[in-house]
Write an enzyme that holds these catalytic residues in place. Structure first.
Site, PDB file in Angstrom:
ATOM      1  N   PHE A 723      22.946   9.354   2.679  1.00 15.10           N
ATOM      2  CA  PHE A 723      23.366   9.874   3.958  1.00 15.10           C
ATOM      3  C   PHE A 723      22.518  10.768   4.908  1.00 15.10           C
ATOM      4  O   PHE A 723      22.788  10.926   5.958  1.00 15.10           O
ATOM      5  CB  PHE A 723      24.481  10.609   3.734  1.00 15.10           C
ATOM      6  N   ASP A 844      30.074  15.851  -6.371  1.00 17.54           N
ATOM      7  CA  ASP A 844      28.514  15.267  -6.703  1.00 17.54           C
ATOM      8  C   ASP A 844      27.783  16.195  -7.497  1.00 17.54           C
ATOM      9  O   ASP A 844      26.532  16.186  -7.167  1.00 17.54           O
ATOM     10  CB  ASP A 844      28.141  14.670  -5.443  1.00 17.54           C
TER      11      ASP A 844
END
Length: 1006
Positions: A723, A844
């Site tokens: 991202f 994450d």
């Protein structure tokens, strides 16, 4: 009247004139086009196709590629004189971005294609195989991916092939063995696998083969011994096993040989120095080589660089360095060179006096025994680093050490030196790092150390030093770390020492016999991170000026004779993570602000004379995070403390009747509430709704971030993800500190959601072990495209992933560092899960998201997948991205919602990776074997077999070694307990924090 013949003649003449005129017009109208390619349309169109694939040309190098001039005059192009065909295409280091057009394969006369140090992406076109005249192909330092094209074998005249520093994968194609004229093959730093193939040995013309930093695996083929012309051979960090083939040592023309950071075993041939007489560079560090270091290396008279560190070489060091007059770097640390039953291992120093070019001498932790002779002063005046720490050197440190006036690093720690530290050490004017700890030095610290004006770090702890701390240390104006602990120093703390603004890292004067009070000049150390004055004879009240040391994260004052109360000025020390003021004579009530500090992880108030109620908020809410033992006048607090209940005070005092209080106060209170309501309403209507949460952050624009990163240049790129890209930059501000700028890839699906999630997560969280956000930017770039970025504090020591797996980090994390990091991460998770107003799931957790600051303190970052439980914000659908393969818990794979138990699973995998050095996606984990099972099967008796070798430090006694093994087993057990498949059975994160702290306490006391 004209005759017919005259008419015919006139007609023919007119026709010829007409044709000539028409040809002239045609030539004039086509001049600009023919000037571009002069009939060689194939080359012309191939070059235009090349240009069309370039998406960014920052130096406008291709602006000359137009119709106005012949393509042979275009920038970067050379042509043959006879045929005007392109023979050279050279565009090195032009910042070009884009892909490489397959039409380059139509430049059939091309002899050299050089595109090094650009940003070409995509695959290397297989059409290059048509270039039968090509002799030199340089496409290194780009971003090419895919495989090496098999039909490069069509370039049968190829002599030099440079593919290094790309992202090429797959194996080396067998067709490459057909390039019989190849002399140089450089394929460093790619992702090539499949081993180094034996067929490469068929290319007998090879002069240079460099393939370092590829995960090849396998062994070194014996057939490479056919390269009789080989001068350079580099295959470091290639995951190679087995022994070095004897045929390699028959390559007598070898100049550079580097096989570092592999798993090579066996011993070196005793005649290596006679077999390889032309060696100038020999690097075999970080392998598993055994046997003696051959004395014949003395015959490599051209040798300049010798690095054999971190192997298992043994026997006495008998190389005669006097023959190696060109040697400039000797790195032999972490071996075992002790001669059996002898104590003169240091005689080789005498043979170094002729090595006048020597810059580095590294023999750290080599089990050397003996006396450092006076001849050490005869070493090269160019010597900058002398590292002899962790050996068994004894006797006095010769005064001749002061002759090495080029030294910047002197490391003699962990030996058995005795006597005084020679004053001549003050002559080392360039010294920046001095480490003499863990010896038996006695007498005073020489005043001459104050002459070392460039000194950054000074370690003298664990000796028998006496007398006062010299005030001359005030002249060490760059000193940022000073450790004098565990000595016999007396006197007062010199005020001059506390006036060093450079002292920002740590000051440790503990375990001495210092007396008096803490000088008020302590207030000058506003940037100091750690202060330890524990276990001295200091007395009087704790100076309130300590409250001005606002950067402190650790403060130890225990084991002294301090009196009075805890100064209210301590309320400014909100960044403290550890405060230990135990074993003093302090009194009064426990200040409420101690319970308000968010970053405080451990508080020790034990064995003082505190009184009154123990708070129950903040650090006082966790019984394992604080201690109040030995304070008999305390009451209340957590039930587990078993303190008496606090007596109610003032219960017998006469009170006004309640109804009178209500009558008097109620109207006034009502009026105040109305005013507050109207004021808030007015304020709310006059301000944007977003402002309240963002006013504390500085504002930055797209232009400022562009400037801070030098146009988001690749030189400043420090990381990439799905991202975002992260750049290092320097914002225009007074301090000009480096920051990390995370630029979102808004064209990627999920990037906007990631930005929102990260902003929401960072809105209200602050913790010592969380990455500090500075600001965000939501704007447009200069082309009007949406632009979003987050700006963080820069972490100079990179990520845990870098320390575990990157070859760029030559030093590795030791055991204490690993446990500290794990404790830091667990503490951050405990804060997110249990101590925030809204529970936050990170989502994450993995080594690349754990960043390390200057002091190796861990900070959890990247909240792009975070979820705030109990809110409508950032709700993840069952189809959304949840974590990273290997670290995401199994329940996420079947559509379960993100939970704090999922973070615990990720932490367990992270812990096992940190301790074993193995990724959860390692190739060894297949057919039912996982990192979790790998660790589980080692419990309880075989844990040492799975621990990363770099983490294990053997202790000097059997009892200590046993304690270390117990700590290792306890740590692995935590990782296994956190990473079980069933979420309810995973260990609670608050218990993890306590267990890791207990393990740390044991290890630090060994």
């Amino acid at each position: 009247m004209n005759s017919p013949r005259a008419i015919i003649h006139l007609s023919s003449s007119s026709l010829i004139s007409f044709l000539f005129y028409g040809l002239a017009i045609t030539c004039l109208t086509s001049t600009t086009v023919s000037a571009s390619y002069d009939g060689n349309e194939t080359d012309y169109h191939a070059l235009l196709s090349f240009k069309s694939k370039i998406t960014h040309d920052p130096f406008s190098v291709l602006t000359s590629w137009n119709h106005s001039v012949h393509f042979c005059d275009w920038s970067g192009i050379s042509c043959g004189k006879r045929h005007k065909r392109v023979t050279v295409l050279w565009l090195d280091s032009q910042g070009l971005e884009g892909s490489l057009s397959p039409h380059v394969g139509n430049l059939s006369f091309l002899r050299m294609l050089s595109l090094s140090n650009n940003s070409f992406q995509g695959t290397i076109p297989h059409e290059l195989g048509r270039l039968s005249r090509l002799r030199f192909l340089y496409v290194d330092e780009n971003k090419f991916s895919g495989v090496i094209p098999t039909n490069l074998s069509g370039c049968f005249k190829l002599e030099k092939l440079w593919l290094a520093y790309n992202k090429l994968a797959g194996s080396i194609p067998k067709e490459m063995g057909l390039l019989s004229k190849l002399t140089r093959l450089v394929i460093d730093d790619n992702k090539l696998t499949g081993g180094i193939p034996s067929f490469l040995g068929n290319i007998t013309s090879m002069e240079l083969f460099s393939a370092k930093e590829n995960p090849f695996g396998g062994s070194i083929p014996d057939t490479l011994g056919h390269w009789k012309s080989l001068a350079g051979f580099g295959i470091g960090d290639c995951n190679l096993y087995g022994s070095i083939p004897h045929s390699i040592f028959n390559l007598s023309l070898l100049v550079n040989l580097s096989l570092s950071t592999n798993h090579l075993t066996g011993s070196l041939p005793l005649e290596i120095g006679n077999q390889l007489p032309n060696l100038e560079f020999l690097q075999l560090r970080d392998n598993e080589l055994t046997g003696v270091l051959p004395p014949s290396l003395s015959n490599c008279s051209k040798l300049g660089f010798l690095e054999m560190s971190r192997n298992n070489f043994s026997g006495k060091l008998t190389i005669d360095f006097s023959k190696l007059r060109d040697i400039y770097s000797i790195r032999l640390s972490y071996n075992n060179f002790h001669g059996r039953g002898e104590a003169d291992d240091m005689r080789f120093i005498d043979s170094l006096k002729n090595c006048t070019k020597l810059v580095v001498l590294g023999l750290y932790n080599c089990n050397l025994m003996g006396v450092l002779s006076i001849s050490v002063g005869n070493l090269s005046d160019q010597l900058t680093k002398l590292s002899l720490g962790e050996n068994e050197l004894f006797g006095i440190l010769p005064t001749s050490i002061g002759s090495l006036d080029g030294l910047t690093i002197l490391d003699l720690d962990s030996n058995r030196f005795k006597g005084k530290i020679p004053g001549t050490i003050g002559k080392l004017q360039k010294l920046q790092y001095l480490s003499l700890f863990s010896n038996q030095f006695s007498g005073p610290i020489p005043d001459a150390i104050g002459n070392l004006s460039l000194l950054n770090e000074l370690y003298l702890f664990s000796n028998k030093l006496e007398g006062h701390i010299p005030s001359s240390l005030r002249n060490c104006s760059k000193l940022n770390y000073l450790d004098l602990s565990y000595n016999r120093l007396s006197g007062k703390i010199p005020k001059q020492l506390l006036q060093l603004p450079s002292l920002t890292n740590y000051l440790d004067l503990s375990r001495n016999s210092l007396y008096g009070s803490i000088p008020s000049e302590i207030k000058n150390l506003k940037m100091l991170s750690g202060l330890d004055l524990s276990y001295n004879n200091l007395s009087g009240p704790i100076t309130s000026n300590l409250g001005e040391c606002v950067s402190l994260t650790e403060l130890y004052l225990s084991g002294n004779q301090f009196q009075g109360i805890i100064p209210f000025s301590f309320s400014s020390l909100g960044g403290l993570g550890v405060l230990d003021i135990s074993e003093n004579n302090l009194s009064g009530r426990i200040p409420q602000f101690l319970g308000e500090w968010k970053s405080l992880e451990y508080l020790n108030l034990s064995f003082n004379d505190f009184e009154g109620e123990v708070p129950t908020v903040g650090v006082f809410a966790n019984a394992s995070a604080f201690s109040v033992l030995g304070n008999d006048k305390l009451c209340g607090g957590l039930v587990t403390l078993e303190l008496p209940n606090c007596k109610e005070t003032g219960s017998k005092k006469k009170r006004f009747p309640v109804f009178i209080v209500v009558i008097v106060i109620a109207p006034t209170l009502l009026i105040v509430l109305c005013c507050v309501y109207l004021l808030c309403k007015k304020k709310r209507n006059s301000q944007p709704s977003q402002s309240s949460g963002s006013e504390r952050f500085m504002k930055v624009s797209y232009g400022q971030l562009l400037k801070a990163t030098d146009g988001f240049s690749e030189a400043n790129l420090i990381g990439e993800g799905g991202f975002s890209s992260v750049y290092r930059g320097i914002l225009d501000s007074d301090d000009e500190k480096s920051v990390a700028i995370k630029v979102l890839h808004l064209q990627n699906r999920g990037a906007r959601k990631s930005f929102v999630a990260e902003c929401e997560a960072w809105r209200n969280i602050r913790h010592r072990n969380l990455l500090k956000i500075i600001t965000s930017c939501s704007s447009t770039d200069f082309q009007g495209n949406d632009f979003k970025a987050l700006v963080y504090e820069f972490m100079p020591n990179g990520s845990v992933h870098d320390w575990l797996h990157s070859s760029a980090y030559t030093s590795k994390l030791n055991l204490l560092q690993r446990i500290h990091i794990l404790r830091d991460v667990a503490t951050a998770l405990d804060y997110l899960h249990n101590r925030c107003q809204t529970t936050i799931v990170h989502g994450d957790l993995k080594p690349s998201n754990i960043l390390l600051d200057d002091d190796m303190v861990a900070h959890v970052g990247d909240f792009g997948l975070a979820r705030l439980l109990g809110t409508d914000l950032n709700q993840n659908s069952s189809s959304g991205v949840k974590g990273t393969i290997g670290y995401a818990p199994p329940e996420y794979g079947i559509g379960s919602e993100m939970t704090s138990c999922g973070d615990v699973y990720s932490f367990g995998i992270l812990l096992l990776e940190v301790m074993t050095g193995k990724r959860p996606t390692d190739d060894m984990f297949k057919e039912g074997l996982s990192l979790h099972k790998f660790a589980y099967m080692a419990l309880p008796d075989h844990v040492i077999d799975v621990i990363d070798d770099d983490a294990i430090v053997l202790q000097s006694t059997e009892a200590n070694a046993k304690k270390v093994e117990e700590c290792l087993a306890a740590t692995i057990k935590i990782g296994v307990s956190c990473s079980v498949d069933s979420p309810p059975q995973r260990m609670k994160i608050e218990i993890v924090v306590n267990e890791l702290q207990r393990i740390l306490d044991v290890l630090q006391n060994i």
